[in-house]
Design an enzyme around this catalytic site. Structure first.
Site, PDB file in Angstrom:
ATOM      1  N   ARG A   1      26.978 -31.450 -59.841  1.00 20.71           N
ATOM      2  CA  ARG A   1      25.702 -30.719 -59.691  1.00 20.71           C
ATOM      3  C   ARG A   1      25.327 -29.986 -60.975  1.00 20.71           C
ATOM      4  O   ARG A   1      24.159 -29.913 -61.327  1.00 20.71           O
ATOM      5  CB  ARG A   1      25.769 -29.751 -58.509  1.00 20.71           C
ATOM      6  CG  ARG A   1      25.858 -30.470 -57.160  1.00 20.71           C
ATOM      7  CD  ARG A   1      26.063 -29.504 -56.032  1.00 20.71           C
ATOM      8  NE  ARG A   1      27.296 -28.752 -56.267  1.00 20.71           N
ATOM      9  CZ  ARG A   1      27.535 -27.535 -55.791  1.00 20.71           C
ATOM     10  NH1 ARG A   1      26.642 -26.912 -55.059  1.00 20.71           N
ATOM     11  NH2 ARG A   1      28.681 -26.928 -56.039  1.00 20.71           N
TER      12      ARG A   1
ATOM     13  N   ASN B   1      25.285 -30.388 -52.582  1.00 20.65           N
ATOM     14  CA  ASN B   1      26.309 -31.187 -51.925  1.00 20.65           C
ATOM     15  C   ASN B   1      25.906 -31.371 -50.475  1.00 20.65           C
ATOM     16  O   ASN B   1      25.353 -30.456 -49.857  1.00 20.65           O
ATOM     17  CB  ASN B   1      27.666 -30.477 -51.964  1.00 20.65           C
ATOM     18  CG  ASN B   1      28.323 -30.542 -53.326  1.00 20.65           C
ATOM     19  OD1 ASN B   1      28.024 -31.408 -54.135  1.00 20.65           O
ATOM     20  ND2 ASN B   1      29.234 -29.622 -53.584  1.00 20.65           N
TER      21      ASN B   1
END
Length: 95
Positions: A23, A41
């Site tokens: 990320r 996520n």
């Protein structure tokens, strides 16, 4: 919004993409491309990214996502183009 800021995409990534800085990698690339949106996520182990901006830069981000950061293993990266909504100002990591 400018005429070039007219694309939106949802990118779903599967593989070894959680716990490897994926990320943060996406955040950095999206900011470099001046894109807005978010990445997060998902409970199933995937990473979802929703992004808006210039289509060329979204395609650049998608290619970077397909490569992934060191330590990751991208098995699949699916991109879905959507109508832009213009509801993002920045790019962020959602928890």
């Amino acid at each position: 919004m400018g005429s070039k800021n007219n694309s939106r995409a949802k990118i779903l990534v599967r593989g070894k993409v959680q716990g490897v800085g994926f990320r943060y990698y996406i955040l950095q690339r999206a900011q470099e491309c001046r894109l807005s949106g978010y990445t997060q996520n998902l409970p199933g182990g995937e990473v979802e990214t929703v992004v808006e901006g210039d289509k060329m830069f979204i395609e650049d981000l998608y290619r970077a996502i397909q490569r992934g950061p060191k330590g990751s293993e991208v098995k699949e990266a699916l991109i879905t183009w959507e109508d832009p909504k213009g509801n993002f100002r920045t790019f962020e990591i959602k928890k």
